[in-house]
Design a protein around this motif. Structure first.
Motif, PDB file in Angstrom:
ATOM      1  N   MET A 175       0.853  -1.177   0.000  1.00  0.00           N
ATOM      2  CA  MET A 175       0.000   0.000   0.000  1.00  0.00           C
ATOM      3  C   MET A 175       0.893   1.232   0.000  1.00  0.00           C
ATOM      4  O   MET A 175       1.894   1.282   0.718  1.00  0.00           O
ATOM      5  CB  MET A 175      -0.942   0.006   1.206  1.00  0.00           C
ATOM      6  CG  MET A 175      -1.849   1.234   1.278  1.00  0.00           C
ATOM      7  SD  MET A 175      -3.085   1.146   2.600  1.00  0.00           S
ATOM      8  CE  MET A 175      -4.255   0.010   1.866  1.00  0.00           C
ATOM      9  N   LYS A 176       0.525   2.220  -0.821  1.00  0.00           N
ATOM     10  CA  LYS A 176       1.323   3.437  -0.935  1.00  0.00           C
ATOM     11  C   LYS A 176       0.435   4.654  -0.737  1.00  0.00           C
ATOM     12  O   LYS A 176      -0.751   4.630  -1.054  1.00  0.00           O
ATOM     13  CB  LYS A 176       1.986   3.523  -2.316  1.00  0.00           C
ATOM     14  CG  LYS A 176       2.904   2.377  -2.664  1.00  0.00           C
ATOM     15  CD  LYS A 176       3.462   2.565  -4.063  1.00  0.00           C
ATOM     16  CE  LYS A 176       4.409   1.423  -4.451  1.00  0.00           C
ATOM     17  NZ  LYS A 176       4.982   1.630  -5.811  1.00  0.00           N
ATOM     18  N   LEU A 177       1.054   5.717  -0.227  1.00  0.00           N
ATOM     19  CA  LEU A 177       0.382   7.010  -0.147  1.00  0.00           C
ATOM     20  C   LEU A 177       1.101   7.972  -1.079  1.00  0.00           C
ATOM     21  O   LEU A 177       2.277   8.279  -0.877  1.00  0.00           O
ATOM     22  CB  LEU A 177       0.390   7.557   1.280  1.00  0.00           C
ATOM     23  CG  LEU A 177      -0.269   8.936   1.452  1.00  0.00           C
ATOM     24  CD1 LEU A 177      -1.768   8.838   1.211  1.00  0.00           C
ATOM     25  CD2 LEU A 177       0.006   9.506   2.840  1.00  0.00           C
ATOM     26  N   SER A 178       0.380   8.431  -2.096  1.00  0.00           N
ATOM     27  CA  SER A 178       0.933   9.369  -3.065  1.00  0.00           C
ATOM     28  C   SER A 178      -0.076  10.482  -3.283  1.00  0.00           C
ATOM     29  O   SER A 178      -1.258  10.206  -3.545  1.00  0.00           O
ATOM     30  CB  SER A 178       1.220   8.680  -4.403  1.00  0.00           C
ATOM     31  OG  SER A 178       2.060   7.549  -4.225  1.00  0.00           O
ATOM     32  N   ASN A 183       7.094   7.604  -6.348  1.00  0.00           N
ATOM     33  CA  ASN A 183       7.332   8.832  -5.594  1.00  0.00           C
ATOM     34  C   ASN A 183       6.218   8.925  -4.565  1.00  0.00           C
ATOM     35  O   ASN A 183       5.113   9.363  -4.867  1.00  0.00           O
ATOM     36  CB  ASN A 183       7.318  10.037  -6.535  1.00  0.00           C
ATOM     37  CG  ASN A 183       7.493  11.351  -5.800  1.00  0.00           C
ATOM     38  OD1 ASN A 183       7.744  11.383  -4.601  1.00  0.00           O
ATOM     39  ND2 ASN A 183       7.345  12.456  -6.518  1.00  0.00           N
ATOM     40  N   ASP A 184       6.497   8.472  -3.337  1.00  0.00           N
ATOM     41  CA  ASP A 184       5.439   8.262  -2.350  1.00  0.00           C
ATOM     42  C   ASP A 184       5.786   8.895  -1.008  1.00  0.00           C
ATOM     43  O   ASP A 184       6.960   9.070  -0.662  1.00  0.00           O
ATOM     44  CB  ASP A 184       5.209   6.761  -2.157  1.00  0.00           C
ATOM     45  CG  ASP A 184       4.942   6.043  -3.476  1.00  0.00           C
ATOM     46  OD1 ASP A 184       3.954   6.400  -4.148  1.00  0.00           O
ATOM     47  OD2 ASP A 184       5.724   5.148  -3.832  1.00  0.00           O
ATOM     48  N   THR A 241       0.592  -3.878   9.444  1.00  0.00           N
ATOM     49  CA  THR A 241       1.382  -3.268   8.373  1.00  0.00           C
ATOM     50  C   THR A 241       2.801  -3.001   8.843  1.00  0.00           C
ATOM     51  O   THR A 241       3.033  -2.716  10.024  1.00  0.00           O
ATOM     52  CB  THR A 241       0.747  -1.946   7.909  1.00  0.00           C
ATOM     53  OG1 THR A 241       1.516  -1.404   6.838  1.00  0.00           O
ATOM     54  CG2 THR A 241       0.682  -0.923   9.033  1.00  0.00           C
ATOM     55  N   ALA A 242       3.739  -3.125   7.919  1.00  0.00           N
ATOM     56  CA  ALA A 242       5.111  -2.661   8.111  1.00  0.00           C
ATOM     57  C   ALA A 242       5.292  -1.519   7.124  1.00  0.00           C
ATOM     58  O   ALA A 242       5.473  -1.744   5.933  1.00  0.00           O
ATOM     59  CB  ALA A 242       6.110  -3.781   7.852  1.00  0.00           C
ATOM     60  N   THR A 243       5.205  -0.301   7.623  1.00  0.00           N
ATOM     61  CA  THR A 243       5.197   0.890   6.780  1.00  0.00           C
ATOM     62  C   THR A 243       6.484   1.671   6.964  1.00  0.00           C
ATOM     63  O   THR A 243       6.943   1.882   8.096  1.00  0.00           O
ATOM     64  CB  THR A 243       3.986   1.777   7.113  1.00  0.00           C
ATOM     65  OG1 THR A 243       2.785   1.041   6.873  1.00  0.00           O
ATOM     66  CG2 THR A 243       3.977   3.030   6.261  1.00  0.00           C
TER      67      THR A 243
END
Length: 570
Positions: A238-241, A262-263, A274-276
């Motif tokens: 999972m990514k936050l962009s 590019n996140d 989660t391992a973020t």
């Protein structure tokens, strides 16, 4: 034609829910991440008294010298790892085992979560297999620290008992120092906090790589038997962009695939854990890789340094929110998350009062049904009115069957005279749909329901319920839910022809089949919703709409009281 359109509209509403369930919600009805057997051997802890160390040199803690290790290909073997010095860091929430070879994490246990229901093993966040890299590797140019023999140089804010380091302040850190195969010195400083799953990692090199490239920090993850998993069984990245999240299912990645992004952050996990990792640089700062059954995520720093943040733990909203970086967005509650989060907050609030998430779900469902009663009345009254004028509609169809345009004009005129809206039965349902789907997602993805008991044989609201009778697993609540849906459908006013009615009566069977694998918390919600709906429909159909409010209140008290008694007697 208009009554048929109304019927089709209602059918489409139900089909939308079904499709949404199968395509978007089913990926989240999965088991917690499967853990590979991890080596847990630690050195024997000395029985000396704990000593507080603050910015104190700990050269005597380990005998491993800081020397340049010749460059070796591959990764350490189990024998290499077992021969290395190990250090255990404990806080209130985690128990992490570090290996001096590579300064990697061999184990990361969550002390407040169990691997299995009623089990005594902590949940393990490191999924590892022999002859693969452990998490927390550093890459710089063409070298890495796989075989770097680190020395624990200093610790701060920790008490030491042998090789066990326990947090003793509101902030604690330990620093490992070693040399890469090209002679450059490398430092890893990890900072932990007592009540947080977020920790900091600072990496500093004595010089950048010869090619001037940035350093990267890696988290590795082993996921076996992907071919046996359903494509809806989500385990992935999972990514936050740009303030929005995106997901990539692990079994959708090709072997050898590498993706660069590019996140703001990138994580690997499931709906509960989660391992973020949060990059220390901008631009193209994240990578995801697949190599067989191993998956890797990497985040970038500067050429010679990087200050990273890592959140390794459960997807608890309050913990994620307090950790900053918009980490709470890793809880995927679907398109209607703006509604799902407040509903989930209400469930937590009710749990704080009654101490049972099953009761909290029932109470929230009853409140929602009461609030939407005016819309429910309007919907059923409209459907009843449509049913009453069916003889007149049939006459117009027979009279103008050769002139569709004239027939539609006459139908519209009839609706105006009778004060009937052909879409009046469906529109109130559509208005309620966002709330329904929001709560639906909240119940499917809430870690609070994991291993949370309700009553009787229901010990885990995040898993399907089964009552075992003579070795046979019977989904009692799902069957009751299916029966209640059938009764509700039978009571619903309808202007459909016999064929359409048969199709609609088949819907409860389909929903019962779908719900067999759904969490029991969701089944409790749907069953409660159906029971109250049946009572409301009864009073509305009898043209005693004013009594429907009183009946809803009385029924709600009875349903909640019955559930409360079950909880007390279990």
């Amino acid at each position: 034609m208009e009554d048929r359109r109304t019927a089709y509209a209602i059918l489409i509403c139900i089909i939308i829910v079904m499709l949404y369930t199968e395509v978007y919600l089913a990926p989240y009805t999965r088991q917690p991440l499967q853990q590979a057997p991890a080596a847990t051997q630690t050195q024997q802890v000395a029985n000396n008294q704990g000593t507080s160390l603050t910015q104190q040199s700990v050269e005597n803690t380990t005998s491993s010298p800081t020397v340049v290790t010749p460059k070796r290909e591959g990764v350490p073997t189990p024998a290499d790892i077992n021969a290395a010095e190990k250090f255990i860091v404990e806080t209130k929430t985690i128990k992490a085992t570090f290996v001096s070879l590579g300064a990697r994490i061999e184990s990361f246990e969550l002390k407040t979560h169990r691997k299995e229901l009623k089990g005594d093993q902590n949940y393990e966040m490191v999924s590892h297999i022999e002859n693969t890299a452990l998490p927390l590797g550093v890459y710089s140019g063409d070298v890495n620290d796989n075989f770097t023999n680190y020395k624990l140089e200093s610790i701060e804010g920790l008490t030491q008992q042998g090789n066990v380091l326990r947090i003793a302040s509101d902030k604690a850190s330990l620093t490992f120092v070693g040399n890469l195969s090209d002679g450059r010195e490398i430092r890893k400083t990890l900072t932990f906090y007592p009540d947080n799953y977020l920790f900091d990692l600072k990496v500093a090199l004595s010089a950048p790589s010869k090619d001037g490239s940035r350093l990267w920090v890696e988290w590795s993850y082993f996921e076996p038997k992907l071919e046996e998993r359903s494509r809806y069984d989500f385990h992935g990245f999972m990514k936050l962009s740009d303030r929005s999240t995106s997901t990539t299912n692990l079994n959708s990645m090709e072997d050898g695939q590498t993706d660069i992004g590019n996140d703001s952050w990138i994580g690997i996990g499931d709906k509960y854990f989660t391992a973020t990792m949060i990059p220390a640089a901008t631009g193209q700062n994240t990578k995801t890789l697949r190599r067989g059954e191993m998956f890797y995520q990497q985040v970038a720093g500067e050429p010679a340094t990087g200050e990273f943040n890592l959140y390794v733990g459960p997807k608890v909203y309050d913990s994620l929110k307090a950790s900053g970086h918009d980490l709470f967005k890793s809880i995927d509650l679907g398109f209607f998350s703006a509604l799902a989060h407040p509903l989930l907050s209400l469930i937590r609030f009710f749990h704080s009062i009654f101490g049972n998430y099953g009761l909290a779900i029932i109470l929230l469902t009853l409140i929602i049904k009461a609030l939407f009663l005016p819309l429910t009345k309007k919907s059923f009254q409209s459907m009843g009115a449509m049913q009453n004028i069916q003889p007149k509609i049939k006459q117009l169809r027979d009279k103008y069957k050769s002139d569709p345009t004239k027939m539609n004009q006459e139908l519209i005129a009839l609706y105006k005279r009778e004060g009937v809206n052909p879409m009046g039965g469906c529109l109130p349902m559509l208005i309620q749909l966002p709330v329904f789907l929001g709560l639906y997602n909240a119940l499917l993805n809430s870690i609070e329901l994991r291993h949370a008991p309700f009553a009787l044989w229901i010990h885990d609201l995040s898993s399907p319920e089964r009552l075992h009778v003579f070795g046979i697993a019977i989904p009692v609540m799902v069957i009751l839910m299916g029966v209640s849906m059938f009764v509700q459908q039978w009571m619903t006013p309808s202007s459909m022809d016999p064929t359409q009615k048969k199709v609609m009566m088949f819907m409860p069977i389909m929903f019962t089949f779908f719900f067999l694998g759904f969490p029991s918390g969701l089944v409790i919600y749907w069953l409660t919703n159906n029971l109250v709906s049946i009572l409301q429909q009864y009073y509305i159909r009898k043209e005693r709409a004013a009594d429907a409010t009183k009946a809803t209140v009385v029924a709600s008290i009875a349903i909640f009281g019955f559930a409360y008694i079950l909880v007390l007697t279990t």
